[in-house]
Design a protein around this motif. Structure first.
Motif, short mmCIF file in Angstrom:
data_model
loop_
_atom_site.label_atom_id
_atom_site.label_comp_id
_atom_site.label_asym_id
_atom_site.label_seq_id
_atom_site.Cartn_x
_atom_site.Cartn_y
_atom_site.Cartn_z
N UNK A 21 0.83 -1.21 0.00
CA UNK A 21 0.00 0.00 0.00
C UNK A 21 0.86 1.26 0.00
N UNK A 22 1.97 1.22 0.76
CA UNK A 22 2.86 2.38 0.84
C UNK A 22 3.86 2.44 -0.31
N UNK A 23 3.95 1.35 -1.06
CA UNK A 23 4.89 1.32 -2.19
C UNK A 23 6.34 1.25 -1.76
N UNK A 24 6.59 0.56 -0.65
CA UNK A 24 7.97 0.41 -0.17
C UNK A 24 8.27 -1.07 0.03
N UNK A 25 9.54 -1.43 -0.01
CA UNK A 25 9.90 -2.82 0.27
C UNK A 25 9.54 -3.20 1.72
N UNK A 26 9.22 -4.46 1.92
CA UNK A 26 8.86 -4.95 3.24
C UNK A 26 9.99 -4.69 4.25
N UNK A 27 11.23 -4.89 3.84
CA UNK A 27 12.35 -4.66 4.76
C UNK A 27 12.42 -3.20 5.21
N UNK A 32 11.48 0.96 9.40
CA UNK A 32 10.75 2.14 9.86
C UNK A 32 10.00 1.83 11.15
N UNK A 33 9.33 0.69 11.18
CA UNK A 33 8.55 0.31 12.36
C UNK A 33 9.46 0.14 13.58
N UNK A 34 10.59 -0.49 13.41
CA UNK A 34 11.52 -0.71 14.51
C UNK A 34 12.09 0.62 15.00
N UNK A 35 12.42 1.50 14.08
CA UNK A 35 12.96 2.80 14.46
C UNK A 35 11.93 3.59 15.27
N UNK A 36 10.67 3.60 14.82
CA UNK A 36 9.62 4.31 15.55
C UNK A 36 9.40 3.71 16.94
N UNK A 37 9.44 2.39 17.03
CA UNK A 37 9.27 1.70 18.30
C UNK A 37 10.36 2.11 19.28
N UNK A 38 11.59 2.12 18.81
CA UNK A 38 12.73 2.49 19.66
C UNK A 38 12.62 3.95 20.09
N UNK A 39 12.24 4.83 19.18
CA UNK A 39 12.10 6.25 19.52
C UNK A 39 11.02 6.45 20.58
N UNK A 40 9.90 5.75 20.43
CA UNK A 40 8.81 5.89 21.40
C UNK A 40 9.25 5.42 22.78
N UNK A 41 9.98 4.33 22.85
CA UNK A 41 10.44 3.85 24.15
C UNK A 41 11.51 4.76 24.72
#
Length: 82
Positions: A21-27, A32-41
């Motif tokens: 949907x976002x037009x980006x590779x799964x990796x 991105x998801x891991x980076x956001x998770x780490x930033x939130x914590x």
């Protein structure tokens, strides 16, 4: 860096759909998801430390100043995403 991780099948399917949907590779989605998770914590840790600092040695005079400061901070951060 390449790495292998195990995730539940339903999470993998959701990630696959989201990446398409976002037009980006799964990796890239995982990165991105891991980076956001780490930033939130990281932000939570900062907030915890600030709460510890401000909770120590507050007398009656400091309470009114603290309440004003907290109110001002809340208003200024009202529309912040964190």
């Amino acid at each position: 860096m390449k790495t292998a991780v195990s995730i539940p099948d339903d999470l993998f399917v959701s990630a696959e759909k989201t990446a398409k949907k976002l037009g980006i590779p799964r990796s890239q989605l995982f990165a991105i998801a891991l980076e956001e998770f780490i930033q939130n914590h990281s932000k939570e840790k900062i907030t915890e430390k600030l709460n510890e600092v401000y909770a120590k040695n507050i007398d009656a005079t400091d309470h009114s100043i603290l309440n004003i400061s907290v109110s001002t901070l809340r208003r200024s951060l009202k529309n912040d995403s964190w």
